[in-house]
Design a protein around this motif. Sequence first.
Motif, PDB file in Angstrom:
ATOM      1  N   ARG A 287       1.138  -0.787   0.177  1.00  0.00           N
ATOM      2  CA  ARG A 287      -0.293   0.356  -0.025  1.00  0.00           C
ATOM      3  C   ARG A 287       0.828   1.028  -0.123  1.00  0.00           C
ATOM      4  O   ARG A 287       2.008   0.594   0.242  1.00  0.00           O
ATOM      5  N   PRO A 288      -0.165   2.296  -0.426  1.00  0.00           N
ATOM      6  CA  PRO A 288       1.161   3.904  -0.188  1.00  0.00           C
ATOM      7  C   PRO A 288       1.765   4.033   0.788  1.00  0.00           C
ATOM      8  O   PRO A 288       1.514   3.649   2.595  1.00  0.00           O
ATOM      9  N   VAL A 289       2.842   4.438   1.391  1.00  0.00           N
ATOM     10  CA  VAL A 289       3.813   4.528   2.575  1.00  0.00           C
ATOM     11  C   VAL A 289       3.938   5.860   2.320  1.00  0.00           C
ATOM     12  O   VAL A 289       4.739   6.014   1.521  1.00  0.00           O
ATOM     13  N   GLN A 290       4.485   6.897   3.304  1.00  0.00           N
ATOM     14  CA  GLN A 290       4.891   7.978   3.123  1.00  0.00           C
ATOM     15  C   GLN A 290       5.791   7.965   4.331  1.00  0.00           C
ATOM     16  O   GLN A 290       6.029   8.100   4.990  1.00  0.00           O
ATOM     17  N   PHE A 291       6.486   8.395   4.411  1.00  0.00           N
ATOM     18  CA  PHE A 291       8.178   9.343   4.817  1.00  0.00           C
ATOM     19  C   PHE A 291       8.745  10.857   5.113  1.00  0.00           C
ATOM     20  O   PHE A 291       7.916  11.354   3.837  1.00  0.00           O
ATOM     21  N   LEU A 292       9.283  10.993   5.611  1.00  0.00           N
ATOM     22  CA  LEU A 292       9.631  12.345   6.385  1.00  0.00           C
ATOM     23  C   LEU A 292      10.982  12.709   5.500  1.00  0.00           C
ATOM     24  O   LEU A 292      12.293  12.038   6.012  1.00  0.00           O
ATOM     25  N   ALA A 293      11.109  13.329   4.631  1.00  0.00           N
ATOM     26  CA  ALA A 293      12.924  13.688   4.174  1.00  0.00           C
ATOM     27  C   ALA A 293      12.839  15.180   3.873  1.00  0.00           C
ATOM     28  O   ALA A 293      12.626  16.019   4.384  1.00  0.00           O
ATOM     29  N   LYS A 294      14.449  14.949   3.596  1.00  0.00           N
ATOM     30  CA  LYS A 294      15.168  16.407   4.007  1.00  0.00           C
ATOM     31  C   LYS A 294      14.033  17.528   2.526  1.00  0.00           C
ATOM     32  O   LYS A 294      13.806  17.664   1.864  1.00  0.00           O
ATOM     33  N   HIS A 295      13.322  18.384   3.535  1.00  0.00           N
ATOM     34  CA  HIS A 295      13.248  19.398   2.794  1.00  0.00           C
ATOM     35  C   HIS A 295      13.832  19.819   1.754  1.00  0.00           C
ATOM     36  O   HIS A 295      12.641  20.591   0.319  1.00  0.00           O
ATOM     37  N   THR A 296      14.793  20.447   1.201  1.00  0.00           N
ATOM     38  CA  THR A 296      15.286  21.056   0.331  1.00  0.00           C
ATOM     39  C   THR A 296      15.627  20.313  -0.701  1.00  0.00           C
ATOM     40  O   THR A 296      15.223  20.361  -2.383  1.00  0.00           O
ATOM     41  N   TYR A 297      15.174  18.761  -0.504  1.00  0.00           N
ATOM     42  CA  TYR A 297      14.469  17.599  -1.809  1.00  0.00           C
ATOM     43  C   TYR A 297      13.540  18.660  -2.191  1.00  0.00           C
ATOM     44  O   TYR A 297      13.235  17.843  -3.481  1.00  0.00           O
ATOM     45  N   PHE A 298      12.769  19.280  -1.828  1.00  0.00           N
ATOM     46  CA  PHE A 298      11.437  19.695  -2.802  1.00  0.00           C
ATOM     47  C   PHE A 298      11.017  21.455  -3.044  1.00  0.00           C
ATOM     48  O   PHE A 298      10.469  22.053  -3.781  1.00  0.00           O
ATOM     49  N   THR A 299      12.664  21.889  -2.572  1.00  0.00           N
ATOM     50  CA  THR A 299      12.765  23.767  -2.708  1.00  0.00           C
ATOM     51  C   THR A 299      13.980  24.158  -3.554  1.00  0.00           C
ATOM     52  O   THR A 299      13.964  24.883  -4.195  1.00  0.00           O
ATOM     53  N   GLY A 300      14.178  23.370  -4.436  1.00  0.00           N
ATOM     54  CA  GLY A 300      15.053  23.615  -5.886  1.00  0.00           C
ATOM     55  C   GLY A 300      14.413  24.116  -7.014  1.00  0.00           C
ATOM     56  O   GLY A 300      13.611  24.424  -6.795  1.00  0.00           O
ATOM     57  N   LYS A 301      15.392  24.801  -7.307  1.00  0.00           N
ATOM     58  CA  LYS A 301      15.078  25.483  -8.628  1.00  0.00           C
ATOM     59  C   LYS A 301      15.542  25.245  -9.487  1.00  0.00           C
ATOM     60  O   LYS A 301      16.027  24.216  -9.635  1.00  0.00           O
TER      61      LYS A 301
END
Length: 257
Positions: free
Chosen positions: A76-90
Amino acid sequence: MTDAADDAEEPVLAGPARRPGLVYFLGYGILAPIARLVFRPHITGRDNIPKTGRVILASNHLSFVDSLVIPLTAPRPVQFLAKHTYFTGKGIKGHLSRTFFTSIGAVGVERGAGQAAQEALDAGRRILEADNAFAIYPEGTRSIDGRLYKGRTGVAWLALTTGAVVVPVGLIGTQDIQPVGSNVPKVAKVTVKFGTPIDVSVHGTADSGKARRLATDEIMAAIHALTGQELAGKYNESPPAGALHKIADRVFPRERL
């Protein structure tokens, strides 16, 4: 929780968690078959994971790729926490990073001591309260020497606070896919074991330190039974980044992932 977290504003922390969306399912549909074809992981106990409802997948942590292996082998779908900068790059690189980590179920947070640690726990709580599956590493950070370290009680706080069932996960061989210092993944034999679900509510409530400790120890014992790793008998410490973090840890102790 995955390794790392840097300083930056993280919008994901505001508001309730949402279920994995279209990007996740497209990514899972593409990545999972490829990963199974290339690495041919040996998977046991998939039926131990409830198909619906709140569930915590509590795993040992040997490699960065653990956060890929668990979502790609779970039923089933699984979520986890990751370094937030993976989501803020340009630019294109930032877009590719954001798309990839979203596709494997990652949720960006800032990891650290004090308030950052509590915000990470709260993000995990929101994921569970949305009746999702959430993966966590009670050791806190990767085991460089392969031993199993003492679990931090954040996993018990989450389970006791949300009423989630805990499924212990034993990963074997993932450190050989991407050894420490290596940037190129290798093909290696991997085993993923999903253990019998644990109801930690028998130990007490979330506001009891004793209950959190007993619940965490039960979870870590189950993980150890799956992996057979040598027990380190201590925490796997990552030193605080600076003097202020050290003071915050001592003056304002909080549950940690």
